[in-house]
Scaffold this motif. Structure first.
Motif, PDB file in Angstrom:
ATOM      1  N   ALA A 116      -0.784  -2.944   5.221  1.00 47.74           N
ATOM      2  CA  ALA A 116      -1.288  -2.816   6.591  1.00 47.74           C
ATOM      3  C   ALA A 116      -1.025  -4.082   7.391  1.00 47.74           C
ATOM      4  N   GLY A 117      -0.967  -3.910   8.700  1.00 53.55           N
ATOM      5  CA  GLY A 117      -0.827  -5.026   9.626  1.00 53.55           C
ATOM      6  C   GLY A 117      -1.468  -4.650  10.949  1.00 53.55           C
ATOM      7  N   ILE A 118      -1.550  -5.614  11.857  1.00 57.37           N
ATOM      8  CA  ILE A 118      -2.116  -5.357  13.181  1.00 57.37           C
ATOM      9  C   ILE A 118      -1.104  -5.774  14.238  1.00 57.37           C
ATOM     10  N   ALA A 119      -0.909  -4.916  15.229  1.00 59.58           N
ATOM     11  CA  ALA A 119       0.041  -5.223  16.298  1.00 59.58           C
ATOM     12  C   ALA A 119      -0.533  -6.314  17.191  1.00 59.58           C
ATOM     13  N   THR A 120       0.255  -7.361  17.418  1.00 55.63           N
ATOM     14  CA  THR A 120      -0.172  -8.431  18.318  1.00 55.63           C
ATOM     15  C   THR A 120       0.487  -8.295  19.688  1.00 55.63           C
ATOM     16  N   SER A 121       1.405  -7.355  19.803  1.00 53.02           N
ATOM     17  CA  SER A 121       2.057  -7.024  21.072  1.00 53.02           C
ATOM     18  C   SER A 121       2.749  -5.682  20.862  1.00 53.02           C
ATOM     19  N   SER A 122       3.536  -5.262  21.824  1.00 51.92           N
ATOM     20  CA  SER A 122       4.256  -3.994  21.687  1.00 51.92           C
ATOM     21  C   SER A 122       5.450  -4.101  20.746  1.00 51.92           C
ATOM     22  N   SER A 123       5.740  -5.315  20.277  1.00 51.60           N
ATOM     23  CA  SER A 123       6.925  -5.482  19.427  1.00 51.60           C
ATOM     24  C   SER A 123       6.683  -6.306  18.167  1.00 51.60           C
ATOM     25  N   GLN A 124       5.453  -6.830  17.978  1.00 53.59           N
ATOM     26  CA  GLN A 124       5.187  -7.721  16.856  1.00 53.59           C
ATOM     27  C   GLN A 124       3.986  -7.243  16.034  1.00 53.59           C
ATOM     28  N   ILE A 125       4.063  -7.456  14.726  1.00 56.65           N
ATOM     29  CA  ILE A 125       2.980  -7.125  13.804  1.00 56.65           C
ATOM     30  C   ILE A 125       2.611  -8.370  13.016  1.00 56.65           C
ATOM     31  N   LEU A 126       1.315  -8.654  12.915  1.00 56.43           N
ATOM     32  CA  LEU A 126       0.838  -9.740  12.072  1.00 56.43           C
ATOM     33  C   LEU A 126       0.417  -9.149  10.733  1.00 56.43           C
ATOM     34  N   HIS A 127       0.909  -9.744   9.649  1.00 61.18           N
ATOM     35  CA  HIS A 127       0.577  -9.247   8.311  1.00 61.18           C
ATOM     36  C   HIS A 127       0.780 -10.368   7.306  1.00 61.18           C
ATOM     37  N   ILE A 128       0.413 -10.100   6.062  1.00 62.72           N
ATOM     38  CA  ILE A 128       0.758 -10.993   4.960  1.00 62.72           C
ATOM     39  C   ILE A 128       1.424 -10.126   3.906  1.00 62.72           C
ATOM     40  N   ALA A 129       2.622 -10.510   3.501  1.00 57.22           N
ATOM     41  CA  ALA A 129       3.481  -9.617   2.718  1.00 57.22           C
ATOM     42  C   ALA A 129       3.071  -9.483   1.257  1.00 57.22           C
ATOM     43  N   GLY A 130       2.513 -10.544   0.663  1.00 55.38           N
ATOM     44  CA  GLY A 130       2.159 -10.434  -0.748  1.00 55.38           C
ATOM     45  C   GLY A 130       2.145 -11.782  -1.434  1.00 55.38           C
ATOM     46  N   LYS A 131       2.266 -11.758  -2.739  1.00 52.50           N
ATOM     47  CA  LYS A 131       2.202 -12.957  -3.568  1.00 52.50           C
ATOM     48  C   LYS A 131       3.139 -14.049  -3.057  1.00 52.50           C
ATOM     49  N   GLY A 132       2.595 -15.260  -2.928  1.00 54.32           N
ATOM     50  CA  GLY A 132       3.393 -16.398  -2.513  1.00 54.32           C
ATOM     51  C   GLY A 132       3.660 -16.479  -1.025  1.00 54.32           C
ATOM     52  N   GLU A 133       3.113 -15.540  -0.256  1.00 52.82           N
ATOM     53  CA  GLU A 133       3.361 -15.502   1.189  1.00 52.82           C
ATOM     54  C   GLU A 133       2.149 -15.988   1.972  1.00 52.82           C
ATOM     55  N   ASN A 134       2.403 -16.374   3.217  1.00 50.50           N
ATOM     56  CA  ASN A 134       1.348 -16.710   4.175  1.00 50.50           C
ATOM     57  C   ASN A 134       1.388 -15.684   5.298  1.00 50.50           C
ATOM     58  N   PRO A 135       0.321 -15.579   6.089  1.00 48.58           N
ATOM     59  CA  PRO A 135       0.355 -14.650   7.225  1.00 48.58           C
ATOM     60  C   PRO A 135       1.470 -15.017   8.197  1.00 48.58           C
ATOM     61  N   LYS A 136       2.101 -14.001   8.754  1.00 52.00           N
ATOM     62  CA  LYS A 136       3.153 -14.241   9.740  1.00 52.00           C
ATOM     63  C   LYS A 136       3.311 -13.009  10.614  1.00 52.00           C
ATOM     64  N   THR A 137       3.944 -13.197  11.758  1.00 52.58           N
ATOM     65  CA  THR A 137       4.266 -12.069  12.621  1.00 52.58           C
ATOM     66  C   THR A 137       5.729 -11.705  12.418  1.00 52.58           C
ATOM     67  N   ILE A 138       5.981 -10.404  12.373  1.00 56.40           N
ATOM     68  CA  ILE A 138       7.343  -9.901  12.254  1.00 56.40           C
ATOM     69  C   ILE A 138       7.546  -8.821  13.313  1.00 56.40           C
ATOM     70  N   SER A 139       8.782  -8.513  13.608  1.00 56.13           N
ATOM     71  CA  SER A 139       9.077  -7.479  14.596  1.00 56.13           C
ATOM     72  C   SER A 139       8.866  -6.098  13.981  1.00 56.13           C
ATOM     73  N   PHE A 140       8.683  -5.102  14.844  1.00 51.18           N
ATOM     74  CA  PHE A 140       8.589  -3.736  14.352  1.00 51.18           C
ATOM     75  C   PHE A 140       9.892  -3.327  13.670  1.00 51.18           C
ATOM     76  N   THR A 141      10.997  -3.832  14.163  1.00 47.98           N
ATOM     77  CA  THR A 141      12.284  -3.532  13.533  1.00 47.98           C
ATOM     78  C   THR A 141      12.309  -4.029  12.095  1.00 47.98           C
TER      79      THR A 141
END
Length: 242
Positions: A116-141
Motif C-alpha cells: 500500500a501507499g498514499i498519493a501525495t499528488s496526482s502523479s506521486q505515491i509515498l510508500h516504503i518498498a520493503g527490507k532495507g528500504e526507506n520511505p520514498k515517493t515514486i511516480s504512478f508510472t
C-alpha cells in the motif's frame, strides 16, 4: 521382484495421470502457499523484517489473514476491473488525487500479501518498498511498472476519502513525517512509532494522525494489513482498479 516392479510402475503412472489432469490453478495454489513454519519466522526475525516483539502466532495469523483478504478483494463484485492495467489510454482516463489510498497485490513481505501507499499528488505515491528500504515517493508510472504490471493477475486498486480536506491533511502528515526520512522497514506492533515502519502502517498513520479528529480506527498497538485499510480508515470509497 516382478510384483515390486509392477507396483511402482502402476504408482508412477497414477502420479503422472494426476499431474496431467489436476487443474493448474490447484497446483499453483499449492505452490503459492506461504511458508509459515517457525523456522521461517525466525529467519524473518534475524533479517530484521519482523520485530522481536512480533510473536510467531501473530505473524502466522497476519499471513493467513492477508491470504483470505486478497481472495475477497480479488473476487468481490464490488471491485470489478474497470480498465486493463495494460491499456495506457484507459489508465490516463483516471486521475488519482492527493490522499488516495493505493493498494496492490503485486508484492508481499514476510509472507504477508499486498502492498500500500498514499498519493501525495496526482502523479506521486509515498510508500516504503520493503527490507532495507526507506520511505520514498515514486511516480504512478513506476508503481505500475513495479506492481500493477508484474503479471497478468496483478492489480492496483484506488480508494478515496469522501472529504478532500481530510485527504489533504492525511497526505500532508505522511509527507511531513516520512518523505526523505531515514525510517527503517520493520513490521512491529507499535503503530505510533515513525523510526521503523511498513507500507500499510504509513497509510493508516496518515489518516489516524493527520486529520482532526482521527479518520482511522485505533488502537495504536497492533497491525494494519494493506487489504484491511478500506475498513480501518473511515469514509473511503472504491474509485478505480488498474
Amino acid at each position: 521382484m516382478k510384483k515390486f516392479n509392477k507396483f511402482w510402475m502402476v504408482s508412477l503412472i497414477l502420479c503422472l495421470v494426476v499431474g496431467i489432469f489436476l487443474p493448474s490453478s490447484a497446483l499453483a495454489q499449492e505452490n503459492n502457499q506461504a511458508n509459515t513454519s517457525y523456522t521461517q519466522y525466525e529467519q524473518y526475525i534475524r533479517e530484521g523484517i519482523l520485530g522481536e516483539d512480533v510473536s510467531y502466532d501473530e505473524w502466522k495469523n497476519l499471513v493467513e489473514s492477508s491470504q483470505k483478504l486478497e481472495e475477497i478483494l480479488s473476487n468481490s463484485t464490488d471491485f470489478y476491473e474497470v480498465y486493463s492495467s495494460d491499456a495506457t489510454m484507459a489508465r490516463a482516463s483516471f486521475t488519482p488525487k492527493k490522499g488516495d489510498v493505493i493498494i496492490t497485490n503485486g508484492t508481499s513481505s514476510a509472507g504477508i500479501l499486498g502492498h500500500a501507499g498514499i498519493a501525495t499528488s496526482s502523479s506521486q505515491i509515498l510508500h516504503i518498498a520493503g527490507k532495507g528500504e526507506n520511505p520514498k515517493t515514486i511516480s504512478f508510472t513506476k508503481w505500475h511498472s513495479d506492481y500493477t504490471n508484474k503479471d497478468r493477475s496483478s492489480w492496483t486498486k484506488v480508494y478515496r476519502h469522501k472529504n478532500s480536506s481530510v485527504a489533504d491533511h492525511a497526505a500532508n502528515w505522511a509527507i511531513e513525517k516520512y518523505k526523505d526520512s531515514n525510517a527503517q522497514y520493520k513490521i512491529t506492533p507499535n503503530l505510533a512509532s515513525t523510526d521503523v515502519t511498513y507500507c500499510s502502517k504509513i497509510v493508516w498513520q496518515a489518516y489516524y494522525y493527520g486529520p482532526v479528529p482521527a479518520e482511522a480506527n485505533g488502537p495504536t498497538w497492533g497491525y494494519r494489513l494493506p487489504y484491511d485499510l478500506p475498513d480501518t480508515i473511515h469514509n473511503l470509497s472504491y474509485q478505480h482498479t488498474y
